[in-house]
Scaffold this active site. Structure first.
Site, PDB file in Angstrom:
ATOM      1  N   CYS A   1      -6.561   3.882  -6.789  1.00 35.05           N
ATOM      2  CA  CYS A   1      -5.525   3.322  -5.786  1.00 35.05           C
ATOM      3  C   CYS A   1      -5.324   1.978  -5.986  1.00 35.05           C
ATOM      4  O   CYS A   1      -6.105   1.138  -6.090  1.00 35.05           O
ATOM      5  CB  CYS A   1      -6.148   3.605  -4.547  1.00 35.05           C
ATOM      6  SG  CYS A   1      -5.294   3.189  -3.249  1.00 35.05           S
TER       7      CYS A   1
ATOM      8  N   CYS B   1       1.704   3.086  -7.827  1.00 35.98           N
ATOM      9  CA  CYS B   1       0.752   3.556  -6.726  1.00 35.98           C
ATOM     10  C   CYS B   1       0.565   5.002  -7.476  1.00 35.98           C
ATOM     11  O   CYS B   1       1.259   5.680  -8.294  1.00 35.98           O
ATOM     12  CB  CYS B   1       1.657   4.110  -5.577  1.00 35.98           C
ATOM     13  SG  CYS B   1       0.907   5.068  -4.145  1.00 35.98           S
TER      14      CYS B   1
HETATM   15  N1  DGL Z   1      -2.320   6.035  -3.846  1.00 41.32           N
HETATM   16  C1  DGL Z   1      -2.334   4.663  -3.300  1.00 41.32           C
HETATM   17  C2  DGL Z   1      -2.019   3.620  -4.410  1.00 41.32           C
HETATM   18  O1  DGL Z   1      -2.271   3.837  -5.472  1.00 41.32           O
HETATM   19  C3  DGL Z   1      -2.018   4.451  -2.004  1.00 41.32           C
HETATM   20  C4  DGL Z   1      -1.316   5.319  -1.068  1.00 41.32           C
HETATM   21  C5  DGL Z   1      -1.146   5.323   0.107  1.00 41.32           C
HETATM   22  O2  DGL Z   1      -2.258   5.658   0.847  1.00 41.32           O
HETATM   23  O3  DGL Z   1      -0.574   4.574   0.904  1.00 41.32           O
HETATM   24  O4  DGL Z   1      -1.570   2.433  -3.935  1.00 41.32           O
END
Ligand code: DGL
Length: 265
Positions: A70, A182
């Site tokens: 993430c 993301c």
């Molecule tokens: N998947 C996450 C990222 O790579 C975050 C998404 C979220 O919860 O806003 O930033």
């Protein structure tokens, strides 16, 4: 030998899918913070507390390495996680550096898609200041995309309309690369590929992250075997359906990957 993958929701599965291809001889624990997804539109201090709590729970389950799959969580908590735990920890950041290098010769611009929180944190500012010596990087927050993804909204016409509206004020002829900053966003790679002009490349950090994981496991001497590609899913909420959702989403990604592999060989 079990590798932990952590994300706010199903986004980290795009990284796990890559890891499963590279390490079919390891086991995995996938943790989604379903009580608090999305992170990208919440205050930094709250998100930090959520991350520390979830990761502590993963440590209690027993993992030998951790991938913070993430970008938002990495920006907020990677330093603190490395201070707290001595196991190998891999984080993620938008692939801005390789994108700038890839566009160096053409001078085309780079457009980074990420969560609002990732784009407003000092880590991102420092990254862009460090690598964007030609001043070609632009950033676009896509706060709605995690919601779409978490509700498994992959309808082509709905998503095309969404992306078209977001990109309406951009002259795409000026851009050479879009960076998916993301881990939820690669779920839309095929949809984006079809709608974007052919000259625009789409990059994410997933292959690079798994390569770093591989190097780190080697360095810690835990490279070989120890599992059989088993994936155990956990989430912070108690919605039993979420595990089915994670399984469905992972199967979708593995199928997408094998289709694109067949097409490219
Ligand atoms: N998947 C996450 C990222 O790579 C975050 C998404 C979220 O919860 O806003 O930033």
């Amino acid at each position: 030998m079990r590798i932990g993958f952590f994300d706010s929701g199903i986004g980290g599965l795009t990284v796990l899918a890559e890891a499963l291809r590279r390490f079919p001889d390891k086991d995995f624990l996938y943790m989604a913070d379903t009580l608090h997804v999305p992170y990208g539109t919440k205050p930094e201090a709250d998100v930090k507390a959520y991350i520390l709590e979830s990761v502590a729970r993963m440590m209690g389950e027993g993992i030998d390495a951790l991938v913070v799959a993430c970008n938002t969580a990495t920006s907020i908590a990677i330093t603190e996680l490395r201070e707290r735990y001595s196991l190998p920890i891999v984080g993620m950041e938008p692939a801005v550096k390789p994108a700038v290098e890839m566009n160096r010769a053409t001078g085309k611009r780079v457009l980074v898609f990420a969560t609002p929180l990732t784009l407003q944190l000092p880590k991102y500012y420092a990254l862009v200041s460090r690598v964007d010596d030609m001043g070609i990087v632009d950033s676009l927050p896509l706060p709605e995309l995690v919601h779409y993804c978490e509700s498994l909204q992959f309808d082509k016409s709905i998503m095309n309309e969404y992306f078209r509206a977001k990109l309406a004020s951009y002259d795409l002829n000026q851009y050479g690369i879009i960076v998916l900053g993301c881990t939820h966003y690669p779920f839309y790679k095929n949809i984006l590929r079809e709608m974007l002009p052919a000259h625009i490349e789409i990059v994410d950090g997933n292959v690079g992250t798994v390569k770093r994981l591989s190097a780190l496991l080697n360095r810690y001497g835990i490279a070989e075997g120890g599992g059989s590609g088993d994936v155990h899913f956990m989430c912070t909420g108690n919605e039993p359906a979420y595990k089915d959702k994670m399984q469905t989403a992972l199967a979708l990604l593995l199928e997408q990957n094998s289709v694109s592999e067949t097409l490219s060989t």
